[in-house]
Design a protein around this motif. Sequence first.
Motif, PDB file in Angstrom:
ATOM      1  N   GLY A 186      -5.388 -18.399 -18.735  1.00  0.00           N
ATOM      2  CA  GLY A 186      -5.275 -17.175 -17.945  1.00  0.00           C
ATOM      3  C   GLY A 186      -5.197 -15.919 -18.798  1.00  0.00           C
ATOM      4  N   TYR A 187      -4.909 -16.109 -20.090  1.00  0.00           N
ATOM      5  CA  TYR A 187      -4.827 -14.959 -20.988  1.00  0.00           C
ATOM      6  C   TYR A 187      -6.194 -14.502 -21.488  1.00  0.00           C
ATOM      7  N   ALA A 188      -7.245 -15.107 -21.023  1.00  0.00           N
ATOM      8  CA  ALA A 188      -8.577 -14.753 -21.521  1.00  0.00           C
ATOM      9  C   ALA A 188      -8.915 -13.293 -21.251  1.00  0.00           C
ATOM     10  N   TRP A 189      -8.349 -12.764 -20.170  1.00  0.00           N
ATOM     11  CA  TRP A 189      -8.617 -11.346 -19.862  1.00  0.00           C
ATOM     12  C   TRP A 189      -8.140 -10.442 -20.992  1.00  0.00           C
ATOM     13  N   LEU A 190      -7.086 -10.898 -21.699  1.00  0.00           N
ATOM     14  CA  LEU A 190      -6.505 -10.076 -22.757  1.00  0.00           C
ATOM     15  C   LEU A 190      -7.535  -9.820 -23.860  1.00  0.00           C
ATOM     16  N   THR A 191      -8.249 -10.867 -24.225  1.00  0.00           N
ATOM     17  CA  THR A 191      -9.262 -10.718 -25.270  1.00  0.00           C
ATOM     18  C   THR A 191     -10.412  -9.842 -24.782  1.00  0.00           C
ATOM     19  N   ALA A 192     -10.817 -10.039 -23.537  1.00  0.00           N
ATOM     20  CA  ALA A 192     -11.922  -9.237 -23.004  1.00  0.00           C
ATOM     21  C   ALA A 192     -11.529  -7.759 -22.921  1.00  0.00           C
ATOM     22  N   VAL A 193     -10.339  -7.494 -22.427  1.00  0.00           N
ATOM     23  CA  VAL A 193      -9.891  -6.103 -22.279  1.00  0.00           C
ATOM     24  C   VAL A 193      -9.664  -5.454 -23.642  1.00  0.00           C
ATOM     25  N   SER A 194      -9.014  -6.174 -24.548  1.00  0.00           N
ATOM     26  CA  SER A 194      -8.726  -5.585 -25.858  1.00  0.00           C
ATOM     27  C   SER A 194     -10.013  -5.354 -26.646  1.00  0.00           C
ATOM     28  N   GLY A 195     -10.957  -6.262 -26.522  1.00  0.00           N
ATOM     29  CA  GLY A 195     -12.231  -6.067 -27.204  1.00  0.00           C
ATOM     30  C   GLY A 195     -12.950  -4.826 -26.693  1.00  0.00           C
ATOM     31  N   THR A 196     -12.879  -4.625 -25.389  1.00  0.00           N
ATOM     32  CA  THR A 196     -13.481  -3.426 -24.808  1.00  0.00           C
ATOM     33  C   THR A 196     -12.733  -2.173 -25.261  1.00  0.00           C
ATOM     34  N   ALA A 197     -11.405  -2.268 -25.301  1.00  0.00           N
ATOM     35  CA  ALA A 197     -10.595  -1.121 -25.723  1.00  0.00           C
ATOM     36  C   ALA A 197     -10.905  -0.729 -27.165  1.00  0.00           C
ATOM     37  N   VAL A 198     -11.135  -1.719 -28.001  1.00  0.00           N
ATOM     38  CA  VAL A 198     -11.516  -1.425 -29.385  1.00  0.00           C
ATOM     39  C   VAL A 198     -12.807  -0.606 -29.405  1.00  0.00           C
ATOM     40  N   GLY A 199     -13.764  -1.058 -28.605  1.00  0.00           N
ATOM     41  CA  GLY A 199     -15.030  -0.344 -28.542  1.00  0.00           C
ATOM     42  C   GLY A 199     -14.860   1.089 -28.056  1.00  0.00           C
ATOM     43  N   VAL A 200     -14.020   1.271 -27.058  1.00  0.00           N
ATOM     44  CA  VAL A 200     -13.786   2.617 -26.522  1.00  0.00           C
ATOM     45  C   VAL A 200     -13.130   3.499 -27.590  1.00  0.00           C
ATOM     46  N   CYS A 201     -12.134   2.959 -28.278  1.00  0.00           N
ATOM     47  CA  CYS A 201     -11.460   3.728 -29.335  1.00  0.00           C
ATOM     48  C   CYS A 201     -12.442   4.120 -30.441  1.00  0.00           C
ATOM     49  N   LEU A 202     -13.272   3.173 -30.835  1.00  0.00           N
ATOM     50  CA  LEU A 202     -14.256   3.470 -31.881  1.00  0.00           C
ATOM     51  C   LEU A 202     -15.234   4.534 -31.399  1.00  0.00           C
ATOM     52  N   LEU A 203     -15.643   4.439 -30.152  1.00  0.00           N
ATOM     53  CA  LEU A 203     -16.612   5.398 -29.619  1.00  0.00           C
ATOM     54  C   LEU A 203     -16.003   6.800 -29.557  1.00  0.00           C
ATOM     55  N   VAL A 204     -14.785   6.879 -29.038  1.00  0.00           N
ATOM     56  CA  VAL A 204     -14.123   8.187 -28.924  1.00  0.00           C
ATOM     57  C   VAL A 204     -13.948   8.817 -30.304  1.00  0.00           C
ATOM     58  N   THR A 205     -13.456   8.020 -31.239  1.00  0.00           N
ATOM     59  CA  THR A 205     -13.235   8.540 -32.594  1.00  0.00           C
ATOM     60  C   THR A 205     -14.549   8.960 -33.232  1.00  0.00           C
ATOM     61  N   THR A 206     -15.551   8.123 -33.068  1.00  0.00           N
ATOM     62  CA  THR A 206     -16.852   8.425 -33.670  1.00  0.00           C
ATOM     63  C   THR A 206     -17.426   9.736 -33.121  1.00  0.00           C
ATOM     64  N   LEU A 207     -17.391   9.871 -31.812  1.00  0.00           N
ATOM     65  CA  LEU A 207     -17.960  11.081 -31.212  1.00  0.00           C
ATOM     66  C   LEU A 207     -17.191  12.321 -31.650  1.00  0.00           C
ATOM     67  N   ARG A 208     -15.869  12.192 -31.688  1.00  0.00           N
ATOM     68  CA  ARG A 208     -15.054  13.356 -32.074  1.00  0.00           C
ATOM     69  C   ARG A 208     -15.276  13.725 -33.546  1.00  0.00           C
ATOM     70  N   VAL A 209     -15.311  12.720 -34.370  1.00  0.00           N
ATOM     71  CA  VAL A 209     -15.504  12.979 -35.798  1.00  0.00           C
ATOM     72  C   VAL A 209     -16.876  13.594 -36.044  1.00  0.00           C
ATOM     73  N   LEU A 210     -17.887  13.032 -35.418  1.00  0.00           N
ATOM     74  CA  LEU A 210     -19.236  13.584 -35.604  1.00  0.00           C
ATOM     75  C   LEU A 210     -19.317  15.007 -35.069  1.00  0.00           C
ATOM     76  N   PHE A 211     -18.622  15.236 -33.981  1.00  0.00           N
ATOM     77  CA  PHE A 211     -18.590  16.587 -33.418  1.00  0.00           C
ATOM     78  C   PHE A 211     -17.997  17.568 -34.425  1.00  0.00           C
ATOM     79  N   GLU A 212     -16.878  17.176 -35.008  1.00  0.00           N
ATOM     80  CA  GLU A 212     -16.206  18.091 -35.938  1.00  0.00           C
ATOM     81  C   GLU A 212     -16.957  18.215 -37.255  1.00  0.00           C
ATOM     82  N   VAL A 213     -17.590  17.156 -37.651  1.00  0.00           N
ATOM     83  CA  VAL A 213     -18.311  17.188 -38.926  1.00  0.00           C
ATOM     84  C   VAL A 213     -19.585  18.045 -38.827  1.00  0.00           C
ATOM     85  N   TRP A 214     -20.274  17.921 -37.713  1.00  0.00           N
ATOM     86  CA  TRP A 214     -21.585  18.550 -37.620  1.00  0.00           C
ATOM     87  C   TRP A 214     -21.645  19.785 -36.717  1.00  0.00           C
ATOM     88  N   LEU A 215     -20.849  19.805 -35.675  1.00  0.00           N
ATOM     89  CA  LEU A 215     -21.009  20.869 -34.684  1.00  0.00           C
ATOM     90  C   LEU A 215     -19.908  21.912 -34.709  1.00  0.00           C
TER      91      LEU A 215
END
Lengths: 223, 204
Positions: A186-215
């Motif tokens: 039943g804990y399988a959702w934990l891996t699915a949710v956390s894996g998605t959360a990692v992706g979201v965190c990476l995306l947010v950080t990436t977009l913000r960093v690129l924004f500040e670096v270039w724009l």
Amino acid sequence: MDAPRGRLQGLSPSWRVLITAFLLVLGAGYLSGALNAALAVGLTPAAVADHYRDQTLSRAEEQTMAEQGFVEEEFSFDAPAPPAGDMSGHEHMEGMAGMEGMEGMEMGGAAPAAGGHGGRSITRQELAQLSHVHLLGFSFILLTVGALACLTTMAEGLKVALVAVLALSLGLDIGGLWLVRFVSEGYAWLTAVSGTAVGVCLLVTTLRVLFEVWLCRPKEMRT
Amino acid sequence: MNATTWLRRNRRPLMVAALMAVVMLLPVPAPAHKGHAGPMVDFIQANDALKAMLPDGAHVTRRKEALQAAGAAWAKSSLGVALDDDDIHTYLLARSADGGPVLGAAMDVEFDYEHGDIKLAVGVDAAGHVTRAAVLGVNEKYVDEVKTGIGAGFLADLDGVTVQDLSARSDAAYKARNNTAGDVLGHLRDMAATLAALSHGLSA
């Protein structure tokens, strides 16, 4: 576009290229990992549960076990050998034996012995190996991406939340697998949710960093 | 801000990051990983070994079940062996040809052995005595060690021994600093006790 002065603004072109390339490679790495997970296991909680759960019993056998407390079937020593890769021929007594090794995966081809028809459960040793490889890599990702996030001009609270969620998600991504294997699928959702959360965190950080670096232009450079 | 200034301002976090990166990238000692013990070398096929451990002409079924608390308690009190009562065990059960009383049981199990695995099999009769025991195989790296320490294939000197005998032999092997024999005999004792307890539950 203006923003409060931050450490990522006004970097020389070489640093901008380096940071941008790093984030792109990291993103590609994340997507590759997700693709690998999708192909090898599946991305849904059900797929994660099916792959990492205790497979001593097949689904049908679980049903029988729940109903009568045991599974019993006719056995013949003259039955044809199972196809190579069928791990059903042997029991794995981790509780008594401690951790088992990857060599077990090469045991296919033996004639059916006392082992059951269920699939082969991932062992503690295999899970430990998977964990140590991933967690060491995760720590590097956390440090580098977290550091870049900290260098942005986002509100401090937001940066704390971003880094904390990233760290927690990276840990739970692996921790969830242990819970699925040894506590409940039943804990399988934990891996699915956390894996998605990692992706979201990476995306947010990436977009913000690129924004500040270039724009984002630093205020002191505007005039 | 130029790169030099940026580096100077952030030298502390960068140094920590560099140190962490070096530590993380240090190679983990290879022997700590399984997979370095070579391929599994089979001395006997499990099927052949198990067949020899069960009475000829018996009606054989494959059972999967957990040892109940009562069974574990019986093993502790009658055999002096502490067993977990939550693991699901898979074993072969031999009954008389008409499906009557239990005549014996056998199982094969793969255990952790150093940086590889060892495959063992044991059978017990209706009284819980060992019919035959065998080392089915081990990783290539440990073949000589196992042959010297306990033997390969059927272990003839264990034919007919009791679970208590296996315990005593395991203890004696450890005292003689023969850890290979101590480990194998200890595993065989647990397996035989498990089979005896499961069979006892069916016969009771």
